[in-house]
Design a protein around this motif. Structure first.
Motif, short mmCIF file in Angstrom:
data_model
loop_
_atom_site.label_atom_id
_atom_site.label_comp_id
_atom_site.label_asym_id
_atom_site.label_seq_id
_atom_site.Cartn_x
_atom_site.Cartn_y
_atom_site.Cartn_z
N UNK A 110 0.83 -1.21 0.00
CA UNK A 110 0.00 0.00 0.00
C UNK A 110 0.86 1.26 0.00
N UNK A 111 1.90 1.24 0.81
CA UNK A 111 2.81 2.40 0.88
C UNK A 111 3.53 2.61 -0.45
N UNK A 112 3.99 1.53 -1.06
CA UNK A 112 4.67 1.65 -2.36
C UNK A 112 3.71 2.14 -3.44
N UNK A 113 2.48 1.65 -3.40
CA UNK A 113 1.45 2.11 -4.35
C UNK A 113 1.27 3.62 -4.23
N UNK A 114 1.14 4.08 -3.00
CA UNK A 114 0.95 5.51 -2.74
C UNK A 114 2.18 6.32 -3.18
N UNK A 115 3.36 5.83 -2.83
CA UNK A 115 4.60 6.54 -3.17
C UNK A 115 4.78 6.65 -4.68
N UNK A 116 4.49 5.58 -5.39
CA UNK A 116 4.62 5.61 -6.86
C UNK A 116 3.61 6.56 -7.49
N UNK A 117 2.38 6.51 -7.02
CA UNK A 117 1.34 7.39 -7.56
C UNK A 117 1.68 8.85 -7.29
N UNK A 118 2.12 9.15 -6.08
CA UNK A 118 2.50 10.52 -5.75
C UNK A 118 3.72 10.97 -6.55
N UNK A 119 4.62 10.05 -6.84
CA UNK A 119 5.82 10.39 -7.62
C UNK A 119 5.47 10.70 -9.07
N UNK A 120 4.45 10.04 -9.60
CA UNK A 120 3.98 10.36 -10.96
C UNK A 120 3.47 11.80 -11.00
N UNK A 171 6.97 3.23 -15.64
CA UNK A 171 7.41 2.29 -14.63
C UNK A 171 6.75 2.57 -13.28
N UNK A 172 6.65 3.84 -12.93
CA UNK A 172 5.97 4.21 -11.68
C UNK A 172 4.51 3.77 -11.69
N UNK A 173 3.83 3.97 -12.81
CA UNK A 173 2.43 3.55 -12.93
C UNK A 173 2.29 2.03 -12.86
N UNK A 174 3.20 1.32 -13.55
CA UNK A 174 3.18 -0.15 -13.49
C UNK A 174 3.39 -0.62 -12.06
N UNK A 175 4.34 0.00 -11.39
CA UNK A 175 4.66 -0.39 -10.02
C UNK A 175 3.49 -0.09 -9.08
N UNK A 176 2.88 1.06 -9.24
CA UNK A 176 1.71 1.41 -8.42
C UNK A 176 0.60 0.37 -8.61
N UNK A 184 11.25 -1.67 0.32
CA UNK A 184 10.57 -2.32 1.45
C UNK A 184 9.50 -3.29 0.94
N UNK A 185 8.74 -2.87 -0.06
CA UNK A 185 7.69 -3.74 -0.60
C UNK A 185 8.30 -4.97 -1.27
N UNK A 186 9.39 -4.78 -1.99
CA UNK A 186 10.06 -5.92 -2.64
C UNK A 186 10.52 -6.93 -1.60
N UNK A 187 11.14 -6.44 -0.54
CA UNK A 187 11.63 -7.32 0.54
C UNK A 187 10.46 -8.06 1.21
#
Length: 109
Positions: A11-21, A39-44, A98-101
């Motif tokens: 959830x945190x990675x989803x939010x971080x990627x979306x905000x980074x876009x 890549x950010x959108x795919x990751x989100x 963190x999400x990958x780990x």
């Protein structure tokens, strides 16, 4: 690692990627390049999907978590390349790592 921790990390990675876009589109420059935005959108999206699989206790969540870990690693690496000039991307890279780990630990269990 409890499944709830992996869900939170995704959830945190989803939010971080979306905000980074959004941030990248506002800032322009390297952080707005299409390859990074894609890549950010795919990751989100994959993080959101992984969290959904885990939330509903899908028996296939381990498969999506494996793919999610790989995409998070790719996204983190891309963000790290620009992290010296952009704090938002540094935070995104950390969230993706963190999400990958967390996803890899979930796959092993």
């Amino acid at each position: 690692m409890p499944l709830s921790d992996t869900i939170d990390a995704c959830d945190l990675a989803h939010r971080a990627c979306t905000e980074s876009v959004i941030h990248g589109m506002q800032q322009g420059g390297h952080s707005a390049e299409w390859e990074l935005i894609q890549l950010l959108l795919d990751c989100a999206d994959i993080n959101e999907t992984a969290a959904d699989f885990m939330l509903r206790s899908s028996r296939l969540h381990h498969l999506i978590c494996q793919v999610t870990a790989e995409i998070n690693d790719k996204c983190a690496s891309a963000c790290e390349k620009l992290s010296k000039e952009d704090v938002r991307l540094k935070e995104c890279a950390e969230a993706c790592r963190r999400a990958a780990t967390a996803c890899r630990k979930t796959v092993k269990n």
